[in-house]
Design a protein around this motif. Structure first.
Motif, mmCIF file in Angstrom:
data_model
loop_
_atom_site.group_PDB
_atom_site.id
_atom_site.type_symbol
_atom_site.label_atom_id
_atom_site.label_comp_id
_atom_site.label_asym_id
_atom_site.label_seq_id
_atom_site.Cartn_x
_atom_site.Cartn_y
_atom_site.Cartn_z
ATOM 1 N N LYS A 8 -21.172 38.633 28.425
ATOM 2 C CA LYS A 8 -20.383 38.516 27.215
ATOM 3 C C LYS A 8 -19.934 37.069 26.965
ATOM 4 O O LYS A 8 -19.943 36.591 25.848
ATOM 5 N N HIS A 16 -25.359 35.128 18.825
ATOM 6 C CA HIS A 16 -24.644 36.291 18.310
ATOM 7 C C HIS A 16 -25.079 36.603 16.877
ATOM 8 O O HIS A 16 -25.328 37.757 16.523
ATOM 9 N N THR A 156 -10.629 28.152 18.470
ATOM 10 C CA THR A 156 -11.389 29.393 18.373
ATOM 11 C C THR A 156 -11.982 29.530 16.978
ATOM 12 O O THR A 156 -11.470 28.938 16.012
ATOM 13 N N HIS A 166 -15.539 38.948 14.851
ATOM 14 C CA HIS A 166 -15.833 38.487 16.207
ATOM 15 C C HIS A 166 -15.170 37.140 16.475
ATOM 16 O O HIS A 166 -15.160 36.270 15.602
ATOM 17 N N GLU A 167 -14.680 36.986 17.691
ATOM 18 C CA GLU A 167 -13.974 35.746 18.048
ATOM 19 C C GLU A 167 -14.747 34.960 19.105
ATOM 20 O O GLU A 167 -15.215 35.531 20.100
ATOM 21 N N LEU A 179 -15.795 35.560 22.715
ATOM 22 C CA LEU A 179 -14.620 36.044 23.445
ATOM 23 C C LEU A 179 -14.402 37.533 23.216
ATOM 24 O O LEU A 179 -14.135 38.278 24.155
ATOM 25 N N GLN A 180 -14.483 37.939 21.953
ATOM 26 C CA GLN A 180 -14.232 39.349 21.617
ATOM 27 C C GLN A 180 -15.098 39.773 20.454
ATOM 28 O O GLN A 180 -15.232 39.032 19.485
ATOM 29 N N GLU A 181 -15.617 40.977 20.525
ATOM 30 C CA GLU A 181 -16.422 41.529 19.434
ATOM 31 C C GLU A 181 -15.675 42.668 18.758
ATOM 32 O O GLU A 181 -14.879 43.352 19.413
ATOM 33 N N ASN A 182 -15.969 42.894 17.497
ATOM 34 C CA ASN A 182 -15.450 44.065 16.766
ATOM 35 C C ASN A 182 -13.941 44.248 16.915
ATOM 36 O O ASN A 182 -13.468 45.313 17.310
ATOM 37 N N ILE A 183 -13.213 43.208 16.590
ATOM 38 C CA ILE A 183 -11.750 43.243 16.680
ATOM 39 C C ILE A 183 -11.211 44.220 15.613
ATOM 40 O O ILE A 183 -11.650 44.183 14.465
ATOM 41 N N LEU A 234 -5.497 39.348 16.607
ATOM 42 C CA LEU A 234 -5.675 39.429 18.060
ATOM 43 C C LEU A 234 -4.623 40.286 18.760
ATOM 44 O O LEU A 234 -4.892 40.866 19.801
#
Ligand code: F6P
Ligand code: MN
Length: 324
Positions: A8, A16, A156, A166-167, A179-183, A234
């Protein structure tokens, strides 16, 4: 081979985008914006904090950093070969880049939102709205992508092309990695970021805030739209509002450069954004520098704002005393 469990963190922005089947031109455009942000963060960290001696269309004094960030974005977009028209909060009019709109994009951006916070070392950001073709004066719902970059203690980037939010974080090599998907954000939250002066709120907005406060929500307002929205995304909850004020019926924030892209991202994350009556993404801009009031964040909280505003407007129309 990437180590199991670490995959990830090794996905970079370009990969991505490709994995989400984003076409080549749009991938290129988003990556160019990411490239521009590397120069902008450098200017923020090291650049002159003085005023440029000019003001923008809104009569706001431009800082040297505003002008520099604008120049960085313009140059990058101009050279990208995938931009038809561009427009920024710091420009007076649309800048045509290519007469050929086919397969190209038009971009509206706020190069350095919250720039007056740089001298006190608070977080600022870049906000970008992307439409297909030549037309920039479209409802935000027609955006094909929105991006913001947050220059805080860390840098970011958050994007959506209509397939989730996505982040990415900038690493030591200045690459953006996932860092993060599908927030997603919750339907209701316990944070609020209220812009504008409270003594200028209209009765509907005042009643909304009072209701929120009675519920025990916590105040979280940084004075920067990007960090305030980022916090909601977030933390997965909260509402930001910069309402219509008694002396500013249009509020402060700008539809094309600030509100539409953020509304697109927040809706993608399961939230809502309204001008107090209807969704921000359904507003048709009639001019480039249009402003709008905004209530953005958790769906139920935005609905409550609309309900209170409607109630007080109806009461006013029918002559009902609000205390009765
Ligand atoms: O560009 C507008 C902006 O700086 C936003 O980043 C922020 O949300 C807002 O203005 C803050 O306005 P005020 O200083 O009135 O609270
Ligand atoms: Mn701004």
């Amino acid at each position: 081979m990437p180590k199991p469990g670490k995959t990830k963190f090794q996905i970079d922005l370009r990969r991505h985008l490709r994995e989400h089947y984003v076409n080549e031109n749009l991938t290129h455009l988003i990556c160019e914006i990411a490239e521009a942000s590397k120069y902008i963060i450098h200017s923020i960290s090291t650049g002159d904090l003085g005023v440029a001696g000019t003001s923008n269309l809104y009569g706001e004094q431009q800082l040297e950093l505003d002008v520099l960030a604008d120049r960085i974005m313009r140059k990058r977009l101009d050279h990208s070969r995938v931009v038809a028209n561009m427009m920024s909060e710091e420009m007076d009019e649309i800048i045509p880049v290519s007469p050929d709109c086919d397969g190209k994009y038009s971009v509206a951006f706020d190069p350095l939102d919250g720039s007056s916070l740089v001298d006190v070392n608070l977080a600022v950001g870049t906000i970008v709205s992307i439409f297909e073709g030549c037309d920039l004066l479209q409802p935000g719902r027609r955006q094909v992508a929105a991006v913001y970059i947050l220059y805080g203690p860390r840098t970011t980037l958050v994007y959506s092309v209509g397939k989730g939010v996505h982040e990415f974080g900038m690493n030591m090599l200045r690459e953006y990695t996932l860092l993060q998907e599908n927030i997603m954000i919750k339907p209701q939250g316990n944070l609020y970021s209220p812009g504008g002066q409270r003594n200028l709120y209209t009765p509907g907005v005042e009643a909304f805030v009072t209701k929120l406060e009675k519920r025990g929500v916590k105040l979280r307002y940084s004075g920067g739209f990007v960090p305030d929205i980022n916090q909601i995304l977030l933390k997965g909850q909260g509402i930001f509002f910069y309402p219509h004020l008694q002396n500013m019926p249009e509020g402060k924030l700008r539809l094309l450069f600030e509100l539409s892209p953020m509304a697109y991202l927040i809706e993608q994350a399961g939230g809502a954004a309204s001008d107090g009556r209807k969704p921000i993404l359904d507003l048709l801009p009639t001019q480039i520098h249009e402003r709008s009031p905004v209530f953005i964040g958790c769906k139920k909280d935005v609905a409550m704002a609309e309900e209170m505003i409607r109630k007080f407007e109806n009461d006013k129309e029918s002559g009902v005393n609000k205390n009765s």
